[in-house]
Design a protein around this motif. Sequence first.
Motif, short mmCIF file in Angstrom:
data_model
loop_
_atom_site.label_atom_id
_atom_site.label_comp_id
_atom_site.label_asym_id
_atom_site.label_seq_id
_atom_site.Cartn_x
_atom_site.Cartn_y
_atom_site.Cartn_z
N GLY A 87 2.54 1.34 -10.56
CA GLY A 87 1.87 1.42 -9.26
C GLY A 87 0.37 1.58 -9.35
O GLY A 87 -0.33 1.44 -8.35
N LEU A 88 -0.15 1.85 -10.55
CA LEU A 88 -1.60 1.93 -10.74
C LEU A 88 -2.22 0.54 -10.81
O LEU A 88 -3.43 0.39 -10.67
CB LEU A 88 -1.93 2.70 -12.01
N SER A 89 -1.40 -0.46 -11.06
CA SER A 89 -1.90 -1.82 -11.22
C SER A 89 -2.36 -2.40 -9.89
O SER A 89 -1.64 -2.34 -8.88
CB SER A 89 -0.80 -2.71 -11.82
N LYS A 90 -3.54 -2.98 -9.90
CA LYS A 90 -4.06 -3.62 -8.69
C LYS A 90 -3.18 -4.79 -8.28
O LYS A 90 -2.94 -5.03 -7.09
CB LYS A 90 -5.49 -4.10 -8.94
N GLN A 91 -2.66 -5.51 -9.26
CA GLN A 91 -1.80 -6.66 -8.98
C GLN A 91 -0.53 -6.22 -8.25
O GLN A 91 -0.11 -6.85 -7.27
CB GLN A 91 -1.45 -7.38 -10.27
N LEU A 92 0.09 -5.15 -8.71
CA LEU A 92 1.32 -4.69 -8.08
C LEU A 92 1.04 -4.13 -6.68
O LEU A 92 1.81 -4.36 -5.74
CB LEU A 92 1.98 -3.63 -8.95
N ARG A 93 -0.08 -3.43 -6.52
CA ARG A 93 -0.41 -2.88 -5.20
C ARG A 93 -0.70 -3.99 -4.20
O ARG A 93 -0.30 -3.92 -3.04
CB ARG A 93 -1.62 -1.93 -5.30
N GLU A 94 -1.39 -5.04 -4.65
CA GLU A 94 -1.66 -6.16 -3.76
C GLU A 94 -0.37 -6.86 -3.34
O GLU A 94 -0.25 -7.34 -2.21
CB GLU A 94 -2.61 -7.14 -4.44
N HIS A 95 0.60 -6.90 -4.26
CA HIS A 95 1.90 -7.48 -3.91
C HIS A 95 2.57 -6.68 -2.80
O HIS A 95 3.09 -7.24 -1.82
CB HIS A 95 2.80 -7.53 -5.15
N LEU A 96 2.56 -5.35 -2.92
CA LEU A 96 3.18 -4.50 -1.91
C LEU A 96 2.41 -4.53 -0.59
O LEU A 96 3.03 -4.46 0.48
CB LEU A 96 3.28 -3.07 -2.43
N LEU A 97 1.10 -4.65 -0.65
CA LEU A 97 0.30 -4.71 0.57
C LEU A 97 0.56 -6.00 1.36
O LEU A 97 0.17 -6.10 2.52
CB LEU A 97 -1.19 -4.59 0.25
N GLY A 98 1.19 -6.95 0.72
CA GLY A 98 1.55 -8.18 1.41
C GLY A 98 2.85 -8.08 2.18
O GLY A 98 3.26 -9.06 2.81
N HIS A 99 3.49 -6.89 2.16
CA HIS A 99 4.75 -6.68 2.87
C HIS A 99 4.50 -5.76 4.06
O HIS A 99 3.93 -4.67 3.91
CB HIS A 99 5.81 -6.08 1.94
N THR A 100 4.95 -6.17 5.22
CA THR A 100 4.69 -5.42 6.45
C THR A 100 5.36 -4.05 6.44
O THR A 100 4.82 -3.09 7.01
CB THR A 100 5.17 -6.21 7.68
N ASP A 101 6.53 -3.92 5.80
CA ASP A 101 7.19 -2.62 5.79
C ASP A 101 6.39 -1.58 5.00
O ASP A 101 6.31 -0.41 5.39
CB ASP A 101 8.61 -2.73 5.23
N PHE A 102 5.77 -2.01 3.91
CA PHE A 102 4.92 -1.11 3.11
C PHE A 102 3.69 -0.70 3.91
O PHE A 102 3.33 0.49 3.97
CB PHE A 102 4.51 -1.81 1.81
N VAL A 103 3.03 -1.67 4.55
CA VAL A 103 1.81 -1.38 5.32
C VAL A 103 2.13 -0.52 6.54
O VAL A 103 1.37 0.42 6.87
CB VAL A 103 1.12 -2.69 5.74
N SER A 104 3.23 -0.78 7.21
CA SER A 104 3.61 0.00 8.39
C SER A 104 3.86 1.46 8.03
O SER A 104 3.44 2.38 8.74
CB SER A 104 4.84 -0.60 9.05
N LEU A 105 4.56 1.66 6.91
CA LEU A 105 4.81 3.03 6.46
C LEU A 105 3.52 3.71 6.05
O LEU A 105 3.34 4.92 6.28
CB LEU A 105 5.81 3.01 5.31
N LEU A 106 2.61 2.96 5.46
CA LEU A 106 1.32 3.51 5.07
C LEU A 106 0.54 4.00 6.29
O LEU A 106 -0.03 5.09 6.29
CB LEU A 106 0.52 2.45 4.31
N GLU A 107 0.54 3.20 7.35
CA GLU A 107 -0.18 3.59 8.57
C GLU A 107 0.50 4.77 9.25
O GLU A 107 -0.18 5.67 9.78
CB GLU A 107 -0.25 2.39 9.51
N ARG A 108 1.84 4.79 9.24
CA ARG A 108 2.54 5.92 9.86
C ARG A 108 2.27 7.21 9.10
O ARG A 108 2.07 8.28 9.70
CB ARG A 108 4.04 5.64 9.89
N ALA A 109 2.26 7.12 7.77
CA ALA A 109 1.99 8.31 6.95
C ALA A 109 0.58 8.83 7.21
O ALA A 109 0.38 10.05 7.34
CB ALA A 109 2.16 7.97 5.47
#
Length: 201
Positions: A87-109
């Motif tokens: 999860g420290l990898s920029k590549q892996l984080r960018e992959h997850l940021l491309g998913h709405t469920d990850f971003v939605s949970l991030l905003e809710r948190a």
Amino acid sequence: MEEANPFEEFFKRVMDLRETEQQPPKDQPPQDAPPPPPPKEPDGDKKVVLLLTSHAHSPPLLPPPNLKFDLRCVENPPKKLRDTQTGLSKQLREHLLGHTDFVSLLERAEGEIKAAIAEMDAVDANSSPEAETNEERALSVSVFCARGQHRSVAFVEELAKRAWKCDVRVAHRDLGKERRDKKGRDKGRDRGGFGIANGEE
């Protein structure tokens, strides 16, 4: 009856007028009065510290955190990416940021954490001066996924980059630990343990 002297009458009016001009208005302090004290600054001794910890879902984080977020509801990155990145990898984080469920949970948190901090500030504002201390006030946030290597780590790293008006401390409890088999034995060599990490691969 003695007549009034016009000159004396004029002189008296001039003197009365001068006294009136020299007197300050009723709503203003005299010129030689000391300036009013500055407004009291809010108490800055107490500081909120936001503790963001990623970890595997088992065992749970101890002591119990104030808030918990389960990342197992977010789709795991592809196995090829998980095998080479954390999860420290920029590549892996960018992959997850491309998913709405990850971003939605991030905003809710982010919203829930800011609400919790505001509640802590409100309690301090209503507390008596005798109860004030210089100790830090910690808000502990638990973020977990299956193994504490990818989704939870990426989530904490992205959450820490949000705009916070407090100190933020990041810890990845299980980052680097190998998966264990059913008998509790490591399937590979342990690459590390608890640690604080903010770098990128």
